[in-house]
Motif scaffolding. Structure first.
Motif, PDB file in Angstrom:
ATOM      1  N   THR A  61       0.833  -1.196   0.000  1.00 34.03           N
ATOM      2  CA  THR A  61       0.000   0.000   0.000  1.00 34.03           C
ATOM      3  C   THR A  61       0.871   1.250   0.000  1.00 34.03           C
ATOM      4  O   THR A  61       0.637   2.179  -0.768  1.00 34.03           O
ATOM      5  CB  THR A  61      -0.932   0.018   1.231  1.00 34.03           C
ATOM      6  OG1 THR A  61      -1.813  -1.101   1.153  1.00 34.03           O
ATOM      7  CG2 THR A  61      -1.750   1.293   1.291  1.00 34.03           C
ATOM      8  N   LEU A  62       1.885   1.259   0.853  1.00 35.81           N
ATOM      9  CA  LEU A  62       2.757   2.428   0.959  1.00 35.81           C
ATOM     10  C   LEU A  62       3.598   2.639  -0.296  1.00 35.81           C
ATOM     11  O   LEU A  62       4.150   3.720  -0.488  1.00 35.81           O
ATOM     12  CB  LEU A  62       3.670   2.294   2.186  1.00 35.81           C
ATOM     13  CG  LEU A  62       2.966   2.245   3.538  1.00 35.81           C
ATOM     14  CD1 LEU A  62       3.981   2.017   4.652  1.00 35.81           C
ATOM     15  CD2 LEU A  62       2.158   3.499   3.790  1.00 35.81           C
ATOM     16  N   SER A  63       3.679   1.638  -1.149  1.00 34.78           N
ATOM     17  CA  SER A  63       4.458   1.731  -2.383  1.00 34.78           C
ATOM     18  C   SER A  63       3.593   2.017  -3.603  1.00 34.78           C
ATOM     19  O   SER A  63       4.082   1.987  -4.735  1.00 34.78           O
ATOM     20  CB  SER A  63       5.238   0.429  -2.597  1.00 34.78           C
ATOM     21  OG  SER A  63       6.126   0.228  -1.525  1.00 34.78           O
ATOM     22  N   ASN A 140       8.545  14.383  -1.465  1.00 31.11           N
ATOM     23  CA  ASN A 140       8.422  13.889  -2.838  1.00 31.11           C
ATOM     24  C   ASN A 140       9.558  12.940  -3.216  1.00 31.11           C
ATOM     25  O   ASN A 140       9.995  12.897  -4.357  1.00 31.11           O
ATOM     26  CB  ASN A 140       8.320  15.044  -3.832  1.00 31.11           C
ATOM     27  CG  ASN A 140       7.571  14.644  -5.081  1.00 31.11           C
ATOM     28  OD1 ASN A 140       6.746  13.737  -5.060  1.00 31.11           O
ATOM     29  ND2 ASN A 140       7.863  15.304  -6.178  1.00 31.11           N
ATOM     30  N   GLU A 141      10.029  12.173  -2.236  1.00 30.29           N
ATOM     31  CA  GLU A 141      11.047  11.162  -2.494  1.00 30.29           C
ATOM     32  C   GLU A 141      10.432  10.051  -3.342  1.00 30.29           C
ATOM     33  O   GLU A 141       9.226   9.825  -3.291  1.00 30.29           O
ATOM     34  CB  GLU A 141      11.552  10.565  -1.173  1.00 30.29           C
ATOM     35  CG  GLU A 141      12.322  11.533  -0.318  1.00 30.29           C
ATOM     36  CD  GLU A 141      13.724  11.798  -0.830  1.00 30.29           C
ATOM     37  OE1 GLU A 141      14.323  10.863  -1.399  1.00 30.29           O
ATOM     38  OE2 GLU A 141      14.198  12.927  -0.665  1.00 30.29           O
ATOM     39  N   PRO A 142      11.238   9.340  -4.109  1.00 31.14           N
ATOM     40  CA  PRO A 142      10.679   8.239  -4.917  1.00 31.14           C
ATOM     41  C   PRO A 142      10.224   7.073  -4.043  1.00 31.14           C
ATOM     42  O   PRO A 142      10.709   6.895  -2.921  1.00 31.14           O
ATOM     43  CB  PRO A 142      11.851   7.824  -5.809  1.00 31.14           C
ATOM     44  CG  PRO A 142      13.075   8.317  -5.121  1.00 31.14           C
ATOM     45  CD  PRO A 142      12.670   9.514  -4.306  1.00 31.14           C
ATOM     46  N   ILE A 143       9.307   6.300  -4.588  1.00 32.08           N
ATOM     47  CA  ILE A 143       8.877   5.061  -3.946  1.00 32.08           C
ATOM     48  C   ILE A 143      10.125   4.198  -3.757  1.00 32.08           C
ATOM     49  O   ILE A 143      11.010   4.172  -4.606  1.00 32.08           O
ATOM     50  CB  ILE A 143       7.850   4.325  -4.839  1.00 32.08           C
ATOM     51  CG1 ILE A 143       6.582   5.181  -5.035  1.00 32.08           C
ATOM     52  CG2 ILE A 143       7.516   2.947  -4.302  1.00 32.08           C
ATOM     53  CD1 ILE A 143       5.754   5.384  -3.802  1.00 32.08           C
ATOM     54  N   LEU A 144      10.184   3.488  -2.651  1.00 28.15           N
ATOM     55  CA  LEU A 144      11.337   2.644  -2.382  1.00 28.15           C
ATOM     56  C   LEU A 144      11.490   1.547  -3.432  1.00 28.15           C
ATOM     57  O   LEU A 144      10.488   0.995  -3.897  1.00 28.15           O
ATOM     58  CB  LEU A 144      11.212   1.992  -1.005  1.00 28.15           C
ATOM     59  CG  LEU A 144      11.146   2.910   0.205  1.00 28.15           C
ATOM     60  CD1 LEU A 144      11.034   2.080   1.479  1.00 28.15           C
ATOM     61  CD2 LEU A 144      12.351   3.839   0.269  1.00 28.15           C
ATOM     62  N   GLN A 147      14.208  -3.811  -3.358  1.00 26.00           N
ATOM     63  CA  GLN A 147      15.230  -4.230  -2.394  1.00 26.00           C
ATOM     64  C   GLN A 147      15.115  -3.423  -1.103  1.00 26.00           C
ATOM     65  O   GLN A 147      15.179  -3.982  -0.004  1.00 26.00           O
ATOM     66  CB  GLN A 147      16.638  -4.074  -2.993  1.00 26.00           C
ATOM     67  CG  GLN A 147      17.751  -4.406  -2.008  1.00 26.00           C
ATOM     68  CD  GLN A 147      17.659  -5.815  -1.436  1.00 26.00           C
ATOM     69  OE1 GLN A 147      17.374  -6.767  -2.147  1.00 26.00           O
ATOM     70  NE2 GLN A 147      17.875  -5.954  -0.142  1.00 26.00           N
ATOM     71  N   LYS A 148      14.938  -2.115  -1.212  1.00 26.27           N
ATOM     72  CA  LYS A 148      14.810  -1.269  -0.018  1.00 26.27           C
ATOM     73  C   LYS A 148      13.523  -1.621   0.734  1.00 26.27           C
ATOM     74  O   LYS A 148      13.503  -1.633   1.964  1.00 26.27           O
ATOM     75  CB  LYS A 148      14.834   0.210  -0.417  1.00 26.27           C
ATOM     76  CG  LYS A 148      14.816   1.152   0.743  1.00 26.27           C
ATOM     77  CD  LYS A 148      16.106   1.115   1.538  1.00 26.27           C
ATOM     78  CE  LYS A 148      16.091   2.209   2.589  1.00 26.27           C
ATOM     79  NZ  LYS A 148      17.253   2.166   3.450  1.00 26.27           N
ATOM     80  N   GLN A 154      12.091  -6.342   6.634  1.00 30.22           N
ATOM     81  CA  GLN A 154      12.895  -7.251   7.440  1.00 30.22           C
ATOM     82  C   GLN A 154      13.374  -6.583   8.731  1.00 30.22           C
ATOM     83  O   GLN A 154      13.340  -7.183   9.804  1.00 30.22           O
ATOM     84  CB  GLN A 154      14.103  -7.764   6.638  1.00 30.22           C
ATOM     85  CG  GLN A 154      14.920  -8.811   7.367  1.00 30.22           C
ATOM     86  CD  GLN A 154      14.154 -10.095   7.643  1.00 30.22           C
ATOM     87  OE1 GLN A 154      13.277 -10.488   6.883  1.00 30.22           O
ATOM     88  NE2 GLN A 154      14.476 -10.755   8.748  1.00 30.22           N
ATOM     89  N   SER A 155      13.792  -5.354   8.630  1.00 30.11           N
ATOM     90  CA  SER A 155      14.264  -4.633   9.813  1.00 30.11           C
ATOM     91  C   SER A 155      13.141  -4.429  10.829  1.00 30.11           C
ATOM     92  O   SER A 155      13.327  -4.674  12.029  1.00 30.11           O
ATOM     93  CB  SER A 155      14.844  -3.277   9.386  1.00 30.11           C
ATOM     94  OG  SER A 155      15.220  -2.527  10.503  1.00 30.11           O
ATOM     95  N   ALA A 156      11.977  -4.006  10.360  1.00 34.14           N
ATOM     96  CA  ALA A 156      10.834  -3.803  11.263  1.00 34.14           C
ATOM     97  C   ALA A 156      10.439  -5.131  11.910  1.00 34.14           C
ATOM     98  O   ALA A 156      10.168  -5.189  13.118  1.00 34.14           O
ATOM     99  CB  ALA A 156       9.657  -3.205  10.493  1.00 34.14           C
TER     100      ALA A 156
END
Length: 166
Positions: A61-63, A140-144, A147-148, A154-156
C-alpha cells in the motif's frame, strides 16, 4: 505533484463543492488503502511468517504512487480544515487496527510480551512509514525500490520480534 495529471484526478468542475471533491478523494484513498485480513493471527504459524505477511501487505500500500498522491492531498486538506478530514482520517486509522488485533491475539496465546497492542502497532507503523510514506508524501522522495522495501520490512520484523516475542 507538479504538472502531472494522474488518471484518478477529477476536475473540480465536476463536483458541486470542495467538500464533495474532498469526499471523493478520501473515498479513493480509502479504497487504495486495501483491506487486511479480519483475523490475521494464526496460532499454527510462526510469528515471523505472519508478521512478514502483514508488513508486506502494508508495504504494498505504501508503495502505491496513487495512494501516496491521494495521501498528500488529504494531508494538505487536513492542514486547512482539520474538522473536515477527521472522520476520514479516523477511518484510515481503523485500517491500521489489523496490527493491534494481531498483537492482541498473539498475546492471548502467550507468544508476545504484555504491552498495549495499540502502542506496539503504532511502533510497527512508524518503522514502516518513516521510510516508505513520510519521505514520499512530504519530500516527494521516490517510492522505495523492491530491495529497499524488503530491507525495511525485514528490519521492522526483526526489531519488533526481538523486543516483543516471548
Amino acid at each position: 505533484m507538479g504538472s502531472r495529471s494522474p488518471a484518478w484526478t477529477a476536475s473540480y468542475n465536476h463536483f458541486p463543492s470542495k467538500e464533495e471533491l474532498f469526499r471523493e478523494i478520501m473515498q479513493r484513498l480509502w479504497a487504495r488503502a486495501g483491506d487486511m485480513a479480519e483475523d490475521p493471527y494464526c496460532p499454527d504459524r510462526s510469528l515471523e511468517e505472519q508478521l512478514r505477511e502483514l508488513l508486506e501487505t502494508k508495504m504494498a500500500t505504501l508503495s502505491d504512487q496513487n495512494f501516496i498522491d491521494l495521501a498528500r492531498i488529504a494531508i494538505g486538506a487536513t492542514v486547512h480544515s482539520p474538522d473536515r478530514a477527521k472522520v476520514w482520517v479516523d477511518r484510515l486509522n481503523q485500517r491500521e487496527e489489523t496490527f493491534s488485533v494481531w498483537i492482541r491475539a498473539a498475546q492471548k496465546h502467550g507468544r508476545l510480551k504484555p504491552v498495549d497492542p495499540g502502542f506496539a502497532a503504532h511502533q510497527l507503523h512508524s518503522l514502516m512509514k518513516a521510510f516508505a510514506f513520510w519521505p514520499q508524501v512530504t519530500l516527494n522522495e521516490p517510492i522505495l525500490s523492491p530491495q529497499k522495501q524488503r530491507t525495511v520490512v525485514q528490519s521492522a520484523l526483526e526489531m519488533f520480534l526481538n523486543w516483543y516475542a516471548v
